[in-house]
Scaffold this motif. Structure first.
Motif, PDB file in Angstrom:
ATOM      1  N   ASP A  92       0.863  -1.191   0.000  1.00  0.00           N
ATOM      2  CA  ASP A  92       0.000   0.000   0.000  1.00  0.00           C
ATOM      3  C   ASP A  92       0.896   1.237   0.000  1.00  0.00           C
ATOM      4  O   ASP A  92       1.790   1.361   0.850  1.00  0.00           O
ATOM      5  CB  ASP A  92      -0.895   0.027   1.237  1.00  0.00           C
ATOM      6  N   LYS A  93       0.642   2.169  -0.915  1.00  0.00           N
ATOM      7  CA  LYS A  93       1.429   3.398  -0.991  1.00  0.00           C
ATOM      8  C   LYS A  93       0.505   4.603  -0.885  1.00  0.00           C
ATOM      9  O   LYS A  93      -0.531   4.667  -1.552  1.00  0.00           O
ATOM     10  CB  LYS A  93       2.209   3.456  -2.309  1.00  0.00           C
ATOM     11  N   THR A  94       0.887   5.542  -0.033  1.00  0.00           N
ATOM     12  CA  THR A  94       0.081   6.743   0.191  1.00  0.00           C
ATOM     13  C   THR A  94       0.964   7.982   0.085  1.00  0.00           C
ATOM     14  O   THR A  94       2.006   8.071   0.744  1.00  0.00           O
ATOM     15  CB  THR A  94      -0.586   6.720   1.575  1.00  0.00           C
ATOM     16  N   THR A  95       0.546   8.928  -0.757  1.00  0.00           N
ATOM     17  CA  THR A  95       1.194  10.235  -0.841  1.00  0.00           C
ATOM     18  C   THR A  95       0.205  11.288  -0.394  1.00  0.00           C
ATOM     19  O   THR A  95      -0.922  11.355  -0.899  1.00  0.00           O
ATOM     20  CB  THR A  95       1.656  10.543  -2.274  1.00  0.00           C
ATOM     21  N   LEU A  96       0.609  12.105   0.566  1.00  0.00           N
ATOM     22  CA  LEU A  96      -0.231  13.167   1.119  1.00  0.00           C
ATOM     23  C   LEU A  96       0.443  14.515   0.865  1.00  0.00           C
ATOM     24  O   LEU A  96       1.649  14.661   1.059  1.00  0.00           O
ATOM     25  CB  LEU A  96      -0.433  12.977   2.620  1.00  0.00           C
ATOM     26  N   GLY A  97      -0.334  15.490   0.442  1.00  0.00           N
ATOM     27  CA  GLY A  97       0.191  16.839   0.232  1.00  0.00           C
ATOM     28  C   GLY A  97      -0.369  17.798   1.266  1.00  0.00           C
ATOM     29  O   GLY A  97      -1.596  17.846   1.487  1.00  0.00           O
ATOM     30  N   TYR A  98       0.505  18.549   1.926  1.00  0.00           N
ATOM     31  CA  TYR A  98       0.102  19.494   2.967  1.00  0.00           C
ATOM     32  C   TYR A  98       0.722  20.872   2.726  1.00  0.00           C
ATOM     33  O   TYR A  98       1.780  20.992   2.093  1.00  0.00           O
ATOM     34  CB  TYR A  98       0.586  19.027   4.346  1.00  0.00           C
ATOM     35  N   ILE A  99       0.075  21.891   3.270  1.00  0.00           N
ATOM     36  CA  ILE A  99       0.713  23.183   3.501  1.00  0.00           C
ATOM     37  C   ILE A  99       1.124  23.210   4.963  1.00  0.00           C
ATOM     38  O   ILE A  99       0.268  23.154   5.861  1.00  0.00           O
ATOM     39  CB  ILE A  99      -0.227  24.355   3.193  1.00  0.00           C
ATOM     40  N   ASP A 100       2.426  23.264   5.214  1.00  0.00           N
ATOM     41  CA  ASP A 100       2.960  23.319   6.583  1.00  0.00           C
ATOM     42  C   ASP A 100       3.229  24.764   6.983  1.00  0.00           C
ATOM     43  O   ASP A 100       3.812  25.538   6.198  1.00  0.00           O
ATOM     44  CB  ASP A 100       4.259  22.525   6.696  1.00  0.00           C
ATOM     45  N   VAL A 101       2.845  25.112   8.214  1.00  0.00           N
ATOM     46  CA  VAL A 101       3.099  26.459   8.741  1.00  0.00           C
ATOM     47  C   VAL A 101       3.767  26.323  10.108  1.00  0.00           C
ATOM     48  O   VAL A 101       3.091  26.338  11.148  1.00  0.00           O
ATOM     49  CB  VAL A 101       1.796  27.274   8.856  1.00  0.00           C
ATOM     50  N   PRO A 102       5.100  26.157  10.144  1.00  0.00           N
ATOM     51  CA  PRO A 102       5.801  26.117  11.431  1.00  0.00           C
ATOM     52  C   PRO A 102       6.140  27.519  11.928  1.00  0.00           C
ATOM     53  O   PRO A 102       6.409  28.425  11.122  1.00  0.00           O
ATOM     54  CB  PRO A 102       7.080  25.335  11.096  1.00  0.00           C
ATOM     55  N   ILE A 103       6.132  27.700  13.241  1.00  0.00           N
ATOM     56  CA  ILE A 103       6.597  28.926  13.896  1.00  0.00           C
ATOM     57  C   ILE A 103       7.722  28.503  14.837  1.00  0.00           C
ATOM     58  O   ILE A 103       7.481  27.833  15.843  1.00  0.00           O
ATOM     59  CB  ILE A 103       5.471  29.622  14.682  1.00  0.00           C
ATOM     60  N   LEU A 104       8.942  28.922  14.527  1.00  0.00           N
ATOM     61  CA  LEU A 104      10.113  28.358  15.176  1.00  0.00           C
ATOM     62  C   LEU A 104      10.915  29.399  15.945  1.00  0.00           C
ATOM     63  O   LEU A 104      11.110  30.530  15.476  1.00  0.00           O
ATOM     64  CB  LEU A 104      11.031  27.706  14.131  1.00  0.00           C
ATOM     65  N   LEU A 105      11.410  29.014  17.102  1.00  0.00           N
ATOM     66  CA  LEU A 105      12.449  29.762  17.803  1.00  0.00           C
ATOM     67  C   LEU A 105      13.791  29.250  17.297  1.00  0.00           C
ATOM     68  O   LEU A 105      14.063  28.044  17.343  1.00  0.00           O
ATOM     69  CB  LEU A 105      12.348  29.549  19.308  1.00  0.00           C
ATOM     70  N   LYS A 106      14.618  30.145  16.793  1.00  0.00           N
ATOM     71  CA  LYS A 106      15.897  29.766  16.182  1.00  0.00           C
ATOM     72  C   LYS A 106      17.048  30.384  16.972  1.00  0.00           C
ATOM     73  O   LYS A 106      17.067  31.593  17.216  1.00  0.00           O
ATOM     74  CB  LYS A 106      15.936  30.247  14.726  1.00  0.00           C
ATOM     75  N   VAL A 107      17.976  29.545  17.384  1.00  0.00           N
ATOM     76  CA  VAL A 107      19.149  29.990  18.143  1.00  0.00           C
ATOM     77  C   VAL A 107      20.386  29.703  17.311  1.00  0.00           C
ATOM     78  O   VAL A 107      20.664  28.548  16.978  1.00  0.00           O
ATOM     79  CB  VAL A 107      19.244  29.264  19.500  1.00  0.00           C
ATOM     80  N   THR A 108      21.112  30.764  16.948  1.00  0.00           N
ATOM     81  CA  THR A 108      22.329  30.636  16.153  1.00  0.00           C
ATOM     82  C   THR A 108      23.529  30.817  17.060  1.00  0.00           C
ATOM     83  O   THR A 108      23.706  31.874  17.670  1.00  0.00           O
ATOM     84  CB  THR A 108      22.364  31.668  15.010  1.00  0.00           C
ATOM     85  N   ALA A 109      24.369  29.784  17.165  1.00  0.00           N
ATOM     86  CA  ALA A 109      25.415  29.754  18.186  1.00  0.00           C
ATOM     87  C   ALA A 109      26.687  30.490  17.796  1.00  0.00           C
ATOM     88  O   ALA A 109      27.518  30.782  18.646  1.00  0.00           O
ATOM     89  CB  ALA A 109      25.754  28.299  18.531  1.00  0.00           C
ATOM     90  N   GLY A 110      26.879  30.801  16.519  1.00  0.00           N
ATOM     91  CA  GLY A 110      28.116  31.442  16.091  1.00  0.00           C
ATOM     92  C   GLY A 110      28.084  32.946  16.262  1.00  0.00           C
ATOM     93  O   GLY A 110      27.115  33.535  16.742  1.00  0.00           O
ATOM     94  N   ASP A 111      29.155  33.614  15.854  1.00  0.00           N
ATOM     95  CA  ASP A 111      29.258  35.070  15.925  1.00  0.00           C
ATOM     96  C   ASP A 111      28.760  35.697  14.630  1.00  0.00           C
ATOM     97  O   ASP A 111      28.860  35.116  13.555  1.00  0.00           O
ATOM     98  CB  ASP A 111      30.711  35.497  16.158  1.00  0.00           C
ATOM     99  N   GLY A 112      28.203  36.921  14.771  1.00  0.00           N
ATOM    100  CA  GLY A 112      27.818  37.675  13.588  1.00  0.00           C
ATOM    101  C   GLY A 112      26.669  37.076  12.803  1.00  0.00           C
ATOM    102  O   GLY A 112      26.533  37.318  11.604  1.00  0.00           O
ATOM    103  N   GLY A 113      25.828  36.277  13.452  1.00  0.00           N
ATOM    104  CA  GLY A 113      24.686  35.704  12.761  1.00  0.00           C
ATOM    105  C   GLY A 113      24.992  34.493  11.911  1.00  0.00           C
ATOM    106  O   GLY A 113      24.142  34.032  11.152  1.00  0.00           O
ATOM    107  N   LYS A 114      26.183  33.949  12.028  1.00  0.00           N
ATOM    108  CA  LYS A 114      26.523  32.755  11.272  1.00  0.00           C
ATOM    109  C   LYS A 114      26.929  31.647  12.242  1.00  0.00           C
ATOM    110  O   LYS A 114      27.197  31.887  13.410  1.00  0.00           O
ATOM    111  CB  LYS A 114      27.661  33.021  10.295  1.00  0.00           C
TER     112      LYS A 114
END
Length: 224
Positions: A92-114
């Protein structure tokens, strides 16, 4: 006079640093999905390939902390091998299509935004379409394809957790996992009798959740 000049220089430096560390950026992203089902009725589920693509908004409070919202088209689903009870194996094979809307907290560990980043947050997904069908052991489709979304929950809630690396040019790459807390199918669905390989079975809505690993690349316009 010297104190005035020093104060103005310090103020200009702080203003420049604040501008460099904060602000709104637009971006594009896309990548590969490895999707399957988890949950009570997911035994035997296997991964299937898909993709995700769309846009994002990132607002930086500093080089370290930002909030990122995304709007992505994402292919999910899975496949499952089974024996029909008459000694024949089908998939049995199933393909599902969605619109994903994530809201994420992002922490960047390097200097200068990289540098390395970590992201975590909730996600709402809105179903667009599905296609389910059965193949025999030779890869030939048997029986009809099912495209109705009536048995699917139209909105599902889940979460996203990921890691990656951000360059100051705006280019980045990330690996994330998305898991749904809501079920793919509605509870208490009407039983449907299907016949495959001469054997009739009664199928009800399974208790399964989308489970997806994603490898993605993105570009933030306005990156330093």
């Amino acid at each position: 006079m010297k104190k005035t000049i020093l104060s103005l220089a310090l103020l200009a430096g702080l203003t420049s640093a604040a501008q460099a560390q904060t602000g709104l950026k637009l971006g594009l992203k896309g990548g590969f999905n490895g999707a399957t089902f988890s949950g009570t009725d997911s035994k035997g589920s296997q991964y299937k390939a898909g993709f995700a693509a769309g846009g994002l908004l990132n607002y930086g409070f500093s080089d370290l902390i930002s909030v990122q919202g995304e709007l992505l088209y994402s292919q999910k689903g899975g496949s499952r091998d089974y024996d029909n009870g008459a000694g024949k194996t089908y998939t049995d094979k199933t393909t599902l299509g969605y619109i994903d809307v994530p809201i994420l907290l992002k922490v960047t560990a390097g200097d200068g935004g990289k540098g390395p980043f970590f992201e975590l947050g909730p996600q709402g997904s809105f179903v667009l379409h599905q296609r389910s069908f059965t193949e025999d052991s030779g890869g030939k489709q048997v029986g009809p394809s099912y495209t109705s979304t009536d048995a699917l929950n139209k909105v599902v809630i889940g979460y996203v957790a990921g890691i990656g690396y951000q360059l100051t040019s705006g280019l980045g790459i990330g690996l994330r996992y998305t898991g749904d807390l809501s079920q793919v199918y509605k509870d208490g669905g009407t039983a449907v009798a299907t016949t495959v390989g001469g054997v009739t079975t009664t199928v009800t809505n399974p208790n399964v959740h989308n489970s997806v690993f994603q490898l993605q690349a993105h570009y933030l316009f306005g990156g330093k």
